[in-house]
Write a protein that holds these residues in place. Structure first.
Motif, PDB file in Angstrom:
ATOM      1  N   ASP A 102       7.250   8.463  -9.881  1.00  0.00           N
ATOM      2  CA  ASP A 102       7.903   9.221  -8.805  1.00  0.00           C
ATOM      3  C   ASP A 102       8.710   8.236  -7.971  1.00  0.00           C
ATOM      4  O   ASP A 102       8.683   7.024  -8.213  1.00  0.00           O
ATOM      5  CB  ASP A 102       6.884   9.989  -7.941  1.00  0.00           C
ATOM      6  CG  ASP A 102       5.802   9.090  -7.346  1.00  0.00           C
ATOM      7  OD1 ASP A 102       6.147   8.006  -6.823  1.00  0.00           O
ATOM      8  OD2 ASP A 102       4.622   9.450  -7.396  1.00  0.00           O
ATOM      9  N   GLU A 103       9.441   8.751  -6.999  1.00  0.00           N
ATOM     10  CA  GLU A 103      10.332   7.887  -6.213  1.00  0.00           C
ATOM     11  C   GLU A 103       9.569   6.834  -5.431  1.00  0.00           C
ATOM     12  O   GLU A 103      10.007   5.688  -5.317  1.00  0.00           O
ATOM     13  CB  GLU A 103      11.197   8.730  -5.280  1.00  0.00           C
ATOM     14  CG  GLU A 103      12.259   9.536  -5.992  1.00  0.00           C
ATOM     15  CD  GLU A 103      13.153  10.284  -5.024  1.00  0.00           C
ATOM     16  OE1 GLU A 103      13.577   9.681  -4.013  1.00  0.00           O
ATOM     17  OE2 GLU A 103      13.429  11.467  -5.268  1.00  0.00           O
ATOM     18  N   GLY A 104       8.430   7.210  -4.863  1.00  0.00           N
ATOM     19  CA  GLY A 104       7.661   6.245  -4.088  1.00  0.00           C
ATOM     20  C   GLY A 104       7.208   5.066  -4.929  1.00  0.00           C
ATOM     21  O   GLY A 104       7.350   3.900  -4.519  1.00  0.00           O
ATOM     22  N   ILE A 105       6.675   5.342  -6.111  1.00  0.00           N
ATOM     23  CA  ILE A 105       6.244   4.268  -7.007  1.00  0.00           C
ATOM     24  C   ILE A 105       7.444   3.429  -7.434  1.00  0.00           C
ATOM     25  O   ILE A 105       7.356   2.190  -7.533  1.00  0.00           O
ATOM     26  CB  ILE A 105       5.519   4.848  -8.236  1.00  0.00           C
ATOM     27  CG1 ILE A 105       4.158   5.411  -7.827  1.00  0.00           C
ATOM     28  CG2 ILE A 105       5.349   3.790  -9.329  1.00  0.00           C
ATOM     29  CD1 ILE A 105       3.190   4.369  -7.286  1.00  0.00           C
ATOM     30  N   ALA A 106       8.584   4.065  -7.688  1.00  0.00           N
ATOM     31  CA  ALA A 106       9.772   3.319  -8.104  1.00  0.00           C
ATOM     32  C   ALA A 106      10.233   2.363  -7.013  1.00  0.00           C
ATOM     33  O   ALA A 106      10.584   1.211  -7.290  1.00  0.00           O
ATOM     34  CB  ALA A 106      10.897   4.287  -8.475  1.00  0.00           C
ATOM     35  N   VAL A 107      10.235   2.825  -5.773  1.00  0.00           N
ATOM     36  CA  VAL A 107      10.639   1.956  -4.660  1.00  0.00           C
ATOM     37  C   VAL A 107       9.686   0.776  -4.543  1.00  0.00           C
ATOM     38  O   VAL A 107      10.100  -0.387  -4.419  1.00  0.00           O
ATOM     39  CB  VAL A 107      10.686   2.749  -3.338  1.00  0.00           C
ATOM     40  CG1 VAL A 107      10.853   1.801  -2.145  1.00  0.00           C
ATOM     41  CG2 VAL A 107      11.833   3.752  -3.359  1.00  0.00           C
ATOM     42  N   LEU A 108       8.396   1.053  -4.596  1.00  0.00           N
ATOM     43  CA  LEU A 108       7.408  -0.018  -4.442  1.00  0.00           C
ATOM     44  C   LEU A 108       7.422  -0.979  -5.628  1.00  0.00           C
ATOM     45  O   LEU A 108       7.284  -2.198  -5.441  1.00  0.00           O
ATOM     46  CB  LEU A 108       6.013   0.589  -4.279  1.00  0.00           C
ATOM     47  CG  LEU A 108       5.769   1.325  -2.959  1.00  0.00           C
ATOM     48  CD1 LEU A 108       4.429   2.028  -2.984  1.00  0.00           C
ATOM     49  CD2 LEU A 108       5.858   0.370  -1.774  1.00  0.00           C
ATOM     50  N   ALA A 109       7.591  -0.454  -6.840  1.00  0.00           N
ATOM     51  CA  ALA A 109       7.670  -1.337  -8.007  1.00  0.00           C
ATOM     52  C   ALA A 109       8.876  -2.256  -7.889  1.00  0.00           C
ATOM     53  O   ALA A 109       8.803  -3.458  -8.192  1.00  0.00           O
ATOM     54  CB  ALA A 109       7.746  -0.512  -9.289  1.00  0.00           C
ATOM     55  N   GLY A 110      10.010  -1.704  -7.452  1.00  0.00           N
ATOM     56  CA  GLY A 110      11.197  -2.531  -7.250  1.00  0.00           C
ATOM     57  C   GLY A 110      10.970  -3.586  -6.180  1.00  0.00           C
ATOM     58  O   GLY A 110      11.349  -4.754  -6.352  1.00  0.00           O
ATOM     59  N   ASP A 111      10.349  -3.183  -5.072  1.00  0.00           N
ATOM     60  CA  ASP A 111      10.042  -4.139  -4.005  1.00  0.00           C
ATOM     61  C   ASP A 111       9.172  -5.281  -4.523  1.00  0.00           C
ATOM     62  O   ASP A 111       9.410  -6.455  -4.219  1.00  0.00           O
ATOM     63  CB  ASP A 111       9.313  -3.436  -2.855  1.00  0.00           C
ATOM     64  CG  ASP A 111      10.198  -2.491  -2.063  1.00  0.00           C
ATOM     65  OD1 ASP A 111      11.439  -2.571  -2.217  1.00  0.00           O
ATOM     66  OD2 ASP A 111       9.655  -1.659  -1.319  1.00  0.00           O
ATOM     67  N   ALA A 112       8.155  -4.926  -5.303  1.00  0.00           N
ATOM     68  CA  ALA A 112       7.230  -5.942  -5.814  1.00  0.00           C
ATOM     69  C   ALA A 112       7.921  -6.872  -6.811  1.00  0.00           C
ATOM     70  O   ALA A 112       7.645  -8.083  -6.832  1.00  0.00           O
ATOM     71  CB  ALA A 112       6.023  -5.264  -6.464  1.00  0.00           C
ATOM     72  N   LEU A 113       8.807  -6.325  -7.635  1.00  0.00           N
ATOM     73  CA  LEU A 113       9.534  -7.166  -8.595  1.00  0.00           C
ATOM     74  C   LEU A 113      10.488  -8.111  -7.879  1.00  0.00           C
ATOM     75  O   LEU A 113      10.687  -9.255  -8.314  1.00  0.00           O
ATOM     76  CB  LEU A 113      10.292  -6.286  -9.587  1.00  0.00           C
ATOM     77  CG  LEU A 113       9.415  -5.583 -10.624  1.00  0.00           C
ATOM     78  CD1 LEU A 113      10.221  -4.541 -11.378  1.00  0.00           C
ATOM     79  CD2 LEU A 113       8.801  -6.591 -11.590  1.00  0.00           C
ATOM     80  N   GLN A 114      11.092  -7.656  -6.799  1.00  0.00           N
ATOM     81  CA  GLN A 114      11.964  -8.548  -6.024  1.00  0.00           C
ATOM     82  C   GLN A 114      11.144  -9.711  -5.455  1.00  0.00           C
ATOM     83  O   GLN A 114      11.559 -10.875  -5.538  1.00  0.00           O
ATOM     84  CB  GLN A 114      12.644  -7.786  -4.891  1.00  0.00           C
ATOM     85  CG  GLN A 114      13.625  -8.648  -4.100  1.00  0.00           C
ATOM     86  CD  GLN A 114      14.074  -7.980  -2.817  1.00  0.00           C
ATOM     87  OE1 GLN A 114      13.256  -7.410  -2.099  1.00  0.00           O
ATOM     88  NE2 GLN A 114      15.353  -8.049  -2.534  1.00  0.00           N
ATOM     89  N   ALA A 115       9.993  -9.405  -4.883  1.00  0.00           N
ATOM     90  CA  ALA A 115       9.138 -10.469  -4.350  1.00  0.00           C
ATOM     91  C   ALA A 115       8.683 -11.408  -5.461  1.00  0.00           C
ATOM     92  O   ALA A 115       8.648 -12.635  -5.283  1.00  0.00           O
ATOM     93  CB  ALA A 115       7.928  -9.854  -3.643  1.00  0.00           C
TER      94      ALA A 115
END
Length: 288
Positions: A102-115
């Motif tokens: 879902d969108e929430g998981i996608a945003v958080l997964a992207g955030d975590a990959l950036q970090a």
């Protein structure tokens, strides 16, 4: 030579992702991270590893920033696919992250990959503190409001602009959106070696622009099944592209000129840079 090295480096990077992401808790967000990091050509990671090989850097050091740039690229794709951005439901032939979860998981997964990208670029195995600081600082500049994010913001603004962008404006946009990470990747080997980055920077500037022109050509006449994503979006949206401004023939000619420029920039390295020259030729001949 190039095709074998690209494939071999892709396998090495995936193995390193497995090593780095494997110990994380088994949660939707970490499963989404692993999913987002699977597949793709790994061209950016290859550029890190090949530039490092060319300059005599131990691959055990170079694999960290190579995997880091692929993590950052994966984050950018996850966020780029979101409904608030390009709203895509297909990436690398599979459902995009926000569709599969879902969108929430996608945003958080992207955030975590950036970090994670910065964690890997600054890993102690990359080298001494000065080398790691240089890698992290330059990656921050390439990925943020001076580079990729700036390019994406300009792209979003272009969607509602009263007038289509000019060739100069598109070139600036793509220098950020696509070119900045490609340049960082090609220069990473020199940063690891403590060598001059200017020749590789010139190579990558030409390569990045050729890559985007090839993308515009693929978007116009490519096969969506081979590309693994939806095509002809820009034309449907009425956005200016290198193809709409130069025509297909003109775009191909310009891409070929840029490949020559990229090759010329590698002259200081002689025969050792042959694989990078082949990479430039690959960029404008690919079908995905």
């Amino acid at each position: 030579m190039f095709a074998d090295r690209l494939a071999g480096d892709a396998r090495r990077i995936q193995a390193h992702f497995d090593q780095v992401l494997g110990p994380l808790d088994d949660l939707p967000v970490t499963r989404a991270m692993r999913y987002a990091c699977e597949g793709g050509k790994r061209l950016r990671g290859f550029l890190v590893l090949e530039s490092a090989r060319m300059l005599g850097v131990d691959p055990a050091r170079a694999i960290w920033p190579a995997t880091g740039i692929e993590a950052l690229h994966a984050y950018s794709l996850v966020h780029d696919d979101l409904p608030c951005m390009d709203d895509d439901d297909l990436r690398r032939g599979r459902p995009t992250v926000h569709v599969k979860w879902d969108e929430g998981i996608a945003v958080l997964a992207g955030d975590a990959l950036q970090a994670l990208a910065f964690e890997l670029a600054g890993h102690p195995d990359c080298g001494d503190g000065a080398v790691r600081a240089d890698l992290v600082l330059s990656l921050a500049r390439a990925s943020g409001a001076r580079g990729m994010v700036l390019g994406q913001a300009l792209d979003i603004a272009a969607e509602t602009a009263e007038m289509p962008l000019t060739l100069e404006q598109i070139t600036r946009l793509q220098a950020g959106k696509t070119g900045a990470l490609i340049e960082w990747s090609a220069c990473a080997g020199a940063r690891l070696a403590g060598a001059e980055t200017a020749p590789l920077s010139r190579f990558a500037t030409a390569l990045g622009l050729a890559f985007q022109i090839a993308d515009d050509i693929l978007d116009e006449e490519g096969d969506a099944e081979k590309a693994g994503k939806r095509l002809r979006k820009d034309a449907e949206a009425g956005k200016a592209t290198f193809v709409s401004l130069l025509g297909l023939s003109g775009a191909r000619t310009r891409a070929a000129e840029l490949v020559e420029e990229a090759g010329a920039a590698l002259e200081p390295y002689g025969a050792a840079a042959e694989c990078l020259r082949q990479a430039a030729r690959f960029v404008i001949s690919r079908d995905s």
